[in-house]
Scaffold this active site. Structure first.
Site, PDB file in Angstrom:
ATOM      1  N   GLU A  56      13.009  -9.439   1.039  1.00  0.00           N
ATOM      2  CA  GLU A  56      12.127  -8.218   1.562  1.00  0.00           C
ATOM      3  C   GLU A  56      12.981  -7.057   1.087  1.00  0.00           C
ATOM      4  OE1 GLU A  56      12.528  -8.100   5.590  1.00  0.00           O
ATOM      5  OE2 GLU A  56      11.084  -6.665   5.853  1.00  0.00           O
ATOM      6  N   HIS A  91      12.818  -2.573   1.358  1.00  0.00           N
ATOM      7  CA  HIS A  91      12.125  -1.319   1.754  1.00  0.00           C
ATOM      8  C   HIS A  91      13.093  -0.219   1.126  1.00  0.00           C
ATOM      9  CE1 HIS A  91       9.717  -3.483   4.405  1.00  0.00           C
ATOM     10  NE2 HIS A  91      10.722  -4.017   4.897  1.00  0.00           N
ATOM     11  N   ASN A 149       8.045  -6.010  -1.151  1.00  0.00           N
ATOM     12  CA  ASN A 149       7.933  -4.671  -0.139  1.00  0.00           C
ATOM     13  C   ASN A 149       6.415  -4.352   0.317  1.00  0.00           C
ATOM     14  OD1 ASN A 149       7.864  -2.312   1.113  1.00  0.00           O
ATOM     15  ND2 ASN A 149       9.025  -1.132  -0.469  1.00  0.00           N
ATOM     16  N   ARG A 177       3.824  11.170  -1.901  1.00  0.00           N
ATOM     17  CA  ARG A 177       4.067  10.827  -0.522  1.00  0.00           C
ATOM     18  C   ARG A 177       5.503  11.345   0.074  1.00  0.00           C
ATOM     19  NH1 ARG A 177       4.919   4.515   0.713  1.00  0.00           N
ATOM     20  NH2 ARG A 177       4.152   5.346   2.717  1.00  0.00           N
ATOM     21  N   PRO A 192       0.836  -1.135  -0.050  1.00  0.00           N
ATOM     22  CA  PRO A 192      -0.035  -0.132   0.013  1.00  0.00           C
ATOM     23  C   PRO A 192       0.716   1.198   0.203  1.00  0.00           C
ATOM     24  CG  PRO A 192      -0.085  -1.046   2.174  1.00  0.00           C
ATOM     25  CD  PRO A 192       0.583  -1.969   1.277  1.00  0.00           C
ATOM     26  N   ASN A 193       0.168   2.223  -0.834  1.00  0.00           N
ATOM     27  CA  ASN A 193       0.781   3.570  -0.860  1.00  0.00           C
ATOM     28  C   ASN A 193       2.115   3.931  -1.703  1.00  0.00           C
ATOM     29  OD1 ASN A 193      -1.291   4.829   0.783  1.00  0.00           O
ATOM     30  ND2 ASN A 193      -0.291   3.755   2.547  1.00  0.00           N
ATOM     31  N   TYR A 239      10.760   9.141   0.753  1.00  0.00           N
ATOM     32  CA  TYR A 239      10.637   8.380  -0.302  1.00  0.00           C
ATOM     33  C   TYR A 239      11.024   8.960  -1.646  1.00  0.00           C
ATOM     34  CZ  TYR A 239       7.693   5.643   3.071  1.00  0.00           C
ATOM     35  OH  TYR A 239       7.513   4.987   3.900  1.00  0.00           O
ATOM     36  N   ARG A 269      13.728   4.292  11.609  1.00  0.00           N
ATOM     37  CA  ARG A 269      12.606   5.133  11.758  1.00  0.00           C
ATOM     38  C   ARG A 269      11.541   4.955  13.111  1.00  0.00           C
ATOM     39  NH1 ARG A 269       9.372   4.766   6.196  1.00  0.00           N
ATOM     40  NH2 ARG A 269       8.184   6.222   7.375  1.00  0.00           N
ATOM     41  N   ALA A 311       3.292  -0.575   4.528  1.00  0.00           N
ATOM     42  CA  ALA A 311       3.019  -0.638   5.954  1.00  0.00           C
ATOM     43  C   ALA A 311       2.393  -2.320   6.445  1.00  0.00           C
ATOM     44  CB  ALA A 311       1.655   0.089   6.039  1.00  0.00           C
ATOM     45  N   ASP A 318       2.251 -15.844   6.135  1.00  0.00           N
ATOM     46  CA  ASP A 318       1.836 -17.126   5.975  1.00  0.00           C
ATOM     47  C   ASP A 318       1.607 -17.459   4.631  1.00  0.00           C
ATOM     48  OD1 ASP A 318       1.423 -17.505   8.692  1.00  0.00           O
ATOM     49  OD2 ASP A 318      -0.748 -17.372   8.781  1.00  0.00           O
ATOM     50  N   ARG A 341       8.231   0.036  12.987  1.00  0.00           N
ATOM     51  CA  ARG A 341       8.867  -0.194  11.817  1.00  0.00           C
ATOM     52  C   ARG A 341       9.993  -1.205  11.834  1.00  0.00           C
ATOM     53  NH1 ARG A 341       5.945   3.252   8.112  1.00  0.00           N
ATOM     54  NH2 ARG A 341       5.656   5.285   9.110  1.00  0.00           N
TER      55      ARG A 341
HETATM   56  C1  DHK Z   1       7.044   1.608   2.613  1.00  0.00           C
HETATM   57  C2  DHK Z   1       6.238   1.862   3.482  1.00  0.00           C
HETATM   58  O1  DHK Z   1       4.898   2.151   2.982  1.00  0.00           O
HETATM   59  C3  DHK Z   1       6.183   2.036   5.140  1.00  0.00           C
HETATM   60  O2  DHK Z   1       4.884   1.817   5.639  1.00  0.00           O
HETATM   61  C4  DHK Z   1       7.175   0.998   5.462  1.00  0.00           C
HETATM   62  C5  DHK Z   1       8.350   1.181   3.281  1.00  0.00           C
HETATM   63  C6  DHK Z   1       8.401   1.387   4.756  1.00  0.00           C
HETATM   64  C7  DHK Z   1       9.811   1.483   2.392  1.00  0.00           C
HETATM   65  O3  DHK Z   1      10.621   2.072   3.021  1.00  0.00           O
HETATM   66  O4  DHK Z   1       9.628   1.054   1.242  1.00  0.00           O
HETATM   67  O5  DHK Z   1       7.364   1.004   7.083  1.00  0.00           O
END
Ligand code: DHK
Length: 146
Positions: free
Chosen positions: A98, A100, A74, A17, A9-10, A22, A107, A77, A87, A111
């Site tokens: 993984e 990020h 990734n 954002r 998400p996001n 980011y 942070r 959240a 699972d 997290r």
């Molecule tokens: C992206 C998100 O949206 C956060 O909720 C994570 C992650 C970190 C990232 O760093 O790509 O905590």
């Protein structure tokens, strides 16, 4: 080697954002970066993004029977909350990495918990877009044919 890239998400809001965290490149730019990195490494990248936990679980489950040999994830959240995604990764049993964009360990304390990470063989954080390239490379070197 076919690799599924799952973004949570996001991440579709990249470029809008929290740009101080980011960066100012958008999601399309991330997808182009991943596609270019995959081409350079000689792997096939199938990129998926959803804001919905269940849709992410469904996509991971589908990877069991669609020829996917590794997963870069990734969960955004959902990293810090989703036992369902953990699972699903365990259920399909595919090699997973993984990623990020930010350094999640530097942070907020919440997290630092990663459920999905418990099913991953490697982790790249705080490297921005390059974390995805590193994850693809790791899978291409460590997971082929497994
Ligand atoms: C992206 C998100 O949206 C956060 O909720 C994570 C992650 C970190 C990232 O760093 O790509 O905590």
């Amino acid at each position: 080697m076919k690799i599924l890239i799952v973004n949570g998400p996001n991440l579709n809001m990249l470029g809008i954002r929290e740009r101080h965290l980011y960066g100012d490149k958008d999601y399309e730019a991330l997808c182009r970066f991943i596609a270019n990195a995959a081409e350079e490494l000689g792997v096939e990248a199938d990129i998926f993004q959803s804001n919905y936990e269940g849709a992410i679980v469904d996509r991971i489950q589908a990877a069991y029977s669609d020829g996917t040999e590794g997963i870069v994830i990734n969960p955004a959240a959902y990293t810090h909350t989703s036992v369902a995604i953990l699972d699903a990764l365990k259920a399909v049993g595919l090699p997973a990495v993984e990623v990020h964009l930010t350094d999640v360990d530097a942070r907020e304390p919440f997290r630092r918990v990663s459920y999905a990470g418990m099913a991953c063989g490697a982790r790249f954080t705080g490297l921005g877009f390059d974390g995805y390239r590193r994850a693809l490379k790791w899978l291409s070197e460590n997971a082929k044919g497994k």
